[in-house]
Design a protein around this motif. Structure first.
Motif, mmCIF file in Angstrom:
data_model
loop_
_atom_site.group_PDB
_atom_site.id
_atom_site.type_symbol
_atom_site.label_atom_id
_atom_site.label_comp_id
_atom_site.label_asym_id
_atom_site.label_seq_id
_atom_site.Cartn_x
_atom_site.Cartn_y
_atom_site.Cartn_z
ATOM 1 N N ILE A 52 0.843 -1.204 0.000
ATOM 2 C CA ILE A 52 0.000 0.000 0.000
ATOM 3 C C ILE A 52 0.875 1.251 0.000
ATOM 4 O O ILE A 52 1.998 1.230 0.496
ATOM 5 C CB ILE A 52 -0.946 0.032 1.224
ATOM 6 N N PRO A 53 0.339 2.332 -0.584
ATOM 7 C CA PRO A 53 1.101 3.587 -0.604
ATOM 8 C C PRO A 53 1.301 4.127 0.815
ATOM 9 O O PRO A 53 0.384 4.080 1.629
ATOM 10 C CB PRO A 53 0.205 4.543 -1.410
ATOM 11 N N ILE A 54 2.481 4.638 1.079
ATOM 12 C CA ILE A 54 2.774 5.200 2.402
ATOM 13 C C ILE A 54 1.772 6.307 2.749
ATOM 14 O O ILE A 54 1.364 6.447 3.893
ATOM 15 C CB ILE A 54 4.226 5.743 2.448
ATOM 16 N N LYS A 55 1.329 7.038 1.735
ATOM 17 C CA LYS A 55 0.425 8.152 2.026
ATOM 18 C C LYS A 55 -0.947 7.683 2.510
ATOM 19 O O LYS A 55 -1.729 8.480 3.018
ATOM 20 C CB LYS A 55 0.293 9.072 0.805
ATOM 21 N N ARG A 56 -1.247 6.389 2.360
ATOM 22 C CA ARG A 56 -2.530 5.892 2.884
ATOM 23 C C ARG A 56 -2.439 5.508 4.364
ATOM 24 O O ARG A 56 -3.448 5.161 4.974
ATOM 25 C CB ARG A 56 -3.024 4.704 2.060
ATOM 26 N N LEU A 57 -1.249 5.515 4.923
ATOM 27 C CA LEU A 57 -1.121 5.255 6.364
ATOM 28 C C LEU A 57 -1.683 6.448 7.124
ATOM 29 O O LEU A 57 -1.447 7.588 6.746
ATOM 30 C CB LEU A 57 0.347 5.049 6.754
ATOM 31 N N LEU A 58 -2.406 6.163 8.181
ATOM 32 C CA LEU A 58 -3.057 7.238 8.922
ATOM 33 C C LEU A 58 -2.152 7.726 10.048
ATOM 34 O O LEU A 58 -1.572 6.935 10.775
ATOM 35 C CB LEU A 58 -4.379 6.745 9.512
ATOM 36 N N GLY A 59 -2.060 9.032 10.157
ATOM 37 C CA GLY A 59 -1.377 9.619 11.296
ATOM 38 C C GLY A 59 0.119 9.366 11.336
ATOM 39 O O GLY A 59 0.731 9.447 12.379
ATOM 40 N N HIS A 60 0.712 9.055 10.167
ATOM 41 C CA HIS A 60 2.161 8.830 10.189
ATOM 42 C C HIS A 60 2.865 10.168 10.112
ATOM 43 O O HIS A 60 2.566 10.991 9.262
ATOM 44 C CB HIS A 60 2.593 7.932 9.039
ATOM 45 N N GLY A 61 3.784 10.402 11.012
ATOM 46 C CA GLY A 61 4.517 11.657 10.995
ATOM 47 C C GLY A 61 5.828 11.496 10.265
ATOM 48 O O GLY A 61 6.322 12.406 9.618
ATOM 49 N N LYS A 62 6.394 10.315 10.367
ATOM 50 C CA LYS A 62 7.688 10.061 9.723
ATOM 51 C C LYS A 62 7.639 8.722 9.029
ATOM 52 O O LYS A 62 6.598 8.068 8.987
ATOM 53 C CB LYS A 62 8.796 10.111 10.775
ATOM 54 N N ARG A 63 8.747 8.310 8.504
ATOM 55 C CA ARG A 63 8.828 7.053 7.764
ATOM 56 C C ARG A 63 8.530 5.861 8.668
ATOM 57 O O ARG A 63 9.104 5.726 9.734
ATOM 58 C CB ARG A 63 10.246 6.917 7.224
ATOM 59 N N PRO A 64 7.609 4.992 8.250
ATOM 60 C CA PRO A 64 7.333 3.812 9.073
ATOM 61 C C PRO A 64 8.534 2.870 9.110
ATOM 62 O O PRO A 64 9.349 2.876 8.190
ATOM 63 C CB PRO A 64 6.139 3.158 8.371
ATOM 64 N N GLN A 65 8.627 2.096 10.158
ATOM 65 C CA GLN A 65 9.728 1.137 10.335
ATOM 66 C C GLN A 65 9.163 -0.285 10.293
ATOM 67 O O GLN A 65 8.046 -0.509 10.756
ATOM 68 C CB GLN A 65 10.404 1.355 11.686
ATOM 69 N N PRO A 66 9.943 -1.243 9.800
ATOM 70 C CA PRO A 66 9.499 -2.640 9.854
ATOM 71 C C PRO A 66 9.172 -3.049 11.294
ATOM 72 O O PRO A 66 9.890 -2.676 12.217
ATOM 73 C CB PRO A 66 10.709 -3.414 9.322
ATOM 74 N N GLY A 67 8.068 -3.776 11.452
ATOM 75 C CA GLY A 67 7.660 -4.210 12.782
ATOM 76 C C GLY A 67 6.671 -3.267 13.431
ATOM 77 O O GLY A 67 6.009 -3.621 14.406
ATOM 78 N N GLN A 68 6.563 -2.060 12.899
ATOM 79 C CA GLN A 68 5.662 -1.061 13.465
ATOM 80 C C GLN A 68 4.205 -1.391 13.121
ATOM 81 O O GLN A 68 3.914 -1.866 12.017
ATOM 82 C CB GLN A 68 6.027 0.304 12.877
ATOM 83 N N VAL A 69 3.319 -1.169 14.066
ATOM 84 C CA VAL A 69 1.890 -1.339 13.817
ATOM 85 C C VAL A 69 1.321 0.017 13.407
ATOM 86 O O VAL A 69 1.522 1.011 14.098
ATOM 87 C CB VAL A 69 1.160 -1.867 15.070
ATOM 88 N N VAL A 70 0.670 0.045 12.255
ATOM 89 C CA VAL A 70 0.132 1.300 11.746
ATOM 90 C C VAL A 70 -1.345 1.115 11.390
ATOM 91 O O VAL A 70 -1.814 0.002 11.182
ATOM 92 C CB VAL A 70 0.898 1.781 10.488
ATOM 93 N N ALA A 71 -2.064 2.219 11.338
ATOM 94 C CA ALA A 71 -3.470 2.183 10.948
ATOM 95 C C ALA A 71 -3.591 2.559 9.481
ATOM 96 O O ALA A 71 -2.906 3.461 8.999
ATOM 97 C CB ALA A 71 -4.273 3.146 11.815
ATOM 98 N N VAL A 72 -4.457 1.839 8.763
ATOM 99 C CA VAL A 72 -4.739 2.186 7.373
ATOM 100 C C VAL A 72 -6.250 2.287 7.193
ATOM 101 O O VAL A 72 -7.024 1.647 7.905
ATOM 102 C CB VAL A 72 -4.189 1.145 6.366
ATOM 103 N N GLN A 73 -6.638 3.099 6.215
ATOM 104 C CA GLN A 73 -8.046 3.224 5.886
ATOM 105 C C GLN A 73 -8.426 2.088 4.961
ATOM 106 O O GLN A 73 -7.835 1.926 3.894
ATOM 107 C CB GLN A 73 -8.284 4.589 5.219
#
Ligand code: ZN
Length: 161
Positions: free
Chosen positions: A79-100
């Motif tokens: 998925i495109p990084i820009k679809r990650l919600l509330g990301h302030g910086k570059r995501p890291q492997p292992g990180q839990v992120v929210a997506v729409q």
């Protein structure tokens, strides 16, 4: 008053896995408030709270089939990084992120990070794990007619409209 269907329950919890790793907790000052018997919590936790009263503490063990389900060997999704919600910086492997997603917000785990896309594991981060909740019941009350009509608890720790 004991917790039963249509009780509004406030409780605090601390969550760990079967190996004792800390997986988070409710905020110290803010208990979680929910309407019992309406699927607000994972089934194993609701079952473990039923029949308890304010002031009670307990440890509730929840197997995956009463929790977030088994892990699926789902293919990774790109998925495109820009679809990650509330990301302030570059995501890291292992990180839990929210997506729409089509059905709302989903939590996914980052596996690989590219220039514009990330590969994510779409399993819920807690899928396939035995969960141990240390719970403390703070308050139990009857739901109001409005809460029953809405199917959720109102007030602090519950829904705000
Ligand atoms: Zn409501």
């Amino acid at each position: 008053m004991k917790i039963d269907k249509d009780s509004v329950v406030s409780f605090r919890y601390r969550l760990r896995d079967a190996a004792g790793h800390d997986l988070g907790s409710s905020d110290a000052g803010d208990p979680v408030t929910y309407l019992h018997g309406h699927g607000s919590l994972i089934p194993g936790l609701e079952a473990g709270l039923r029949g308890r009263a304010a002031g009670e503490r307990a440890t509730v063990t929840v197997p995956p089939d009463q929790g977030y389900g088994p892990r699926h060997d789902a293919p990774l999704q790109r998925i495109p990084i820009k679809r990650l919600l509330g990301h302030g910086k570059r995501p890291q492997p292992g990180q839990v992120v929210a997506v729409q997603a089509a059905d709302g917000t989903r939590q996914v785990t980052v596996v690989k990070v590219g220039k514009f896309n990330v590969d994510v594991d779409t399993n819920h981060p807690l899928a396939g794990r035995v969960l141990e909740f240390d719970v403390e019941v703070i308050e139990v009350r009857a739901a109001t007619p409005e809460e029953l009509a809405h199917g959720h608890a109102h007030g602090p720790g519950g829904h705000h409209h």
